[in-house]
Design a protein around this motif. Sequence first.
Motif, PDB file in Angstrom:
ATOM      1  N   SER A   1      -0.791   4.240  -3.916  1.00  0.00           N
ATOM      2  CA  SER A   1      -1.790   3.911  -2.904  1.00  0.00           C
ATOM      3  C   SER A   1      -1.145   3.156  -1.751  1.00  0.00           C
ATOM      4  CB  SER A   1      -2.895   3.064  -3.516  1.00  0.00           C
ATOM      5  OG  SER A   1      -2.419   1.754  -3.789  1.00  0.00           O
ATOM      6  N   PRO A   2      -1.753   3.218  -0.542  1.00  0.00           N
ATOM      7  CA  PRO A   2      -1.224   2.456   0.593  1.00  0.00           C
ATOM      8  C   PRO A   2      -1.119   0.966   0.294  1.00  0.00           C
ATOM      9  CG  PRO A   2      -2.790   4.089   1.359  1.00  0.00           C
ATOM     10  CD  PRO A   2      -2.859   4.097  -0.135  1.00  0.00           C
TER      11      PRO A   2
ATOM     12  N   LEU B   1       5.854   4.233   5.795  1.00  0.00           N
ATOM     13  CA  LEU B   1       6.793   3.837   6.843  1.00  0.00           C
ATOM     14  C   LEU B   1       7.072   2.339   6.787  1.00  0.00           C
ATOM     15  CD1 LEU B   1       5.356   5.964   9.794  1.00  0.00           C
ATOM     16  CD2 LEU B   1       7.423   6.421   8.470  1.00  0.00           C
ATOM     17  N   GLU B   2       6.055   1.556   6.445  1.00  0.00           N
ATOM     18  CA  GLU B   2       6.253   0.114   6.294  1.00  0.00           C
ATOM     19  C   GLU B   2       7.235  -0.172   5.156  1.00  0.00           C
ATOM     20  OE1 GLU B   2       3.642  -3.874   5.228  1.00  0.00           O
ATOM     21  OE2 GLU B   2       2.640  -2.159   6.168  1.00  0.00           O
ATOM     22  N   LEU B   3       7.101   0.601   4.074  1.00  0.00           N
ATOM     23  CA  LEU B   3       8.034   0.442   2.957  1.00  0.00           C
ATOM     24  C   LEU B   3       9.450   0.825   3.382  1.00  0.00           C
ATOM     25  CD1 LEU B   3       8.632  -0.174   0.017  1.00  0.00           C
ATOM     26  CD2 LEU B   3       7.930   2.169  -0.558  1.00  0.00           C
TER      27      LEU B   3
ATOM     28  N   TYR C   1      -0.138  14.121   9.842  1.00  0.00           N
ATOM     29  CA  TYR C   1      -0.154  12.791  10.447  1.00  0.00           C
ATOM     30  C   TYR C   1      -0.202  12.897  11.967  1.00  0.00           C
ATOM     31  CZ  TYR C   1       1.462   8.109  11.792  1.00  0.00           C
ATOM     32  OH  TYR C   1       1.568   6.855  12.364  1.00  0.00           O
ATOM     33  N   LEU C   2       0.393  13.978  12.507  1.00  0.00           N
ATOM     34  CA  LEU C   2       0.405  14.182  13.961  1.00  0.00           C
ATOM     35  C   LEU C   2      -0.598  15.224  14.427  1.00  0.00           C
ATOM     36  CD1 LEU C   2       4.267  14.121  14.611  1.00  0.00           C
ATOM     37  CD2 LEU C   2       2.617  12.274  14.961  1.00  0.00           C
TER      38      LEU C   2
ATOM     39  N   ALA D   1      -3.295   8.933   7.514  1.00  0.00           N
ATOM     40  CA  ALA D   1      -2.651   7.990   8.436  1.00  0.00           C
ATOM     41  C   ALA D   1      -2.315   6.688   7.720  1.00  0.00           C
ATOM     42  CB  ALA D   1      -3.570   7.715   9.625  1.00  0.00           C
ATOM     43  N   GLU D   2      -3.244   6.179   6.919  1.00  0.00           N
ATOM     44  CA  GLU D   2      -3.008   4.923   6.207  1.00  0.00           C
ATOM     45  C   GLU D   2      -1.861   5.062   5.209  1.00  0.00           C
ATOM     46  OE1 GLU D   2      -5.442   1.547   3.614  1.00  0.00           O
ATOM     47  OE2 GLU D   2      -6.290   3.558   3.876  1.00  0.00           O
TER      48      GLU D   2
END
Length: 229
Positions: free
Chosen positions: A209-210, A186-188, A169-170, A179-180
């Motif tokens: 899935s995202p 992270l949103e979760l 990711y970095l 990234a998605e």
Amino acid sequence: MGVRGMGEASAWARAVASAVSELRNRVGLTVQELADRIGKDPSYLYGRLNGSAPFNINDWELLARALGVHPIEIARLAAKFAADEGHEMEPTIKLDPTELSRRLQVLQAAPRTAGPEFDAAVLVDRAAEREIELTMEQWSQLRSGTAGDEVSVRVLDLVAEYTGVAAGYLTDLSDAGLAETTEAQLELRNAIREVGGESLLARSVGDVSPAALRAIAASLRAAHRGSSS
């Protein structure tokens, strides 16, 4: 990275050769088998493994694929061998400072999977424990996008480990899929924190899935609003 064309291998190139040998041994490949996998004559591979000549950039990609690792893993292991020999060679990677800054800010704002919230001072202390150069000023520059485009791979690995995300990711900003997925996870995490479900943060969500992760986050928030009204 310290390679002198096709002449005698430099200290860094010899460290790379040691890293390749170590990885080859880990997966149980003979030199002949590795040569076959990268489409090279065994004599070519022997010459580079014994330090007679350096590997080139194309070799790195082929070797990484054959050994089942990311090219950065070769650099990381080579840096360890170089340090053992007394050479200060820190593997770096060239990245877009603005995008890296955005991702670091996302990570700093998100809940961690275990332990207290993100603390830059703790991150710097962990870097010191592992003899990784990272000061509060350097972290601030990375986070603000003013540190330049050459970034320490070991610093990025440490940040990824501390925040509980995949290192790619970095280190691989071109991987839009990773990234998605990471940002959906992270949103979760943020949604779980908002509804007071900290005990769930460390649990794996598996192969989701995202879009599904974001739907779960939205459902948690909606359910929490409903229970609070």
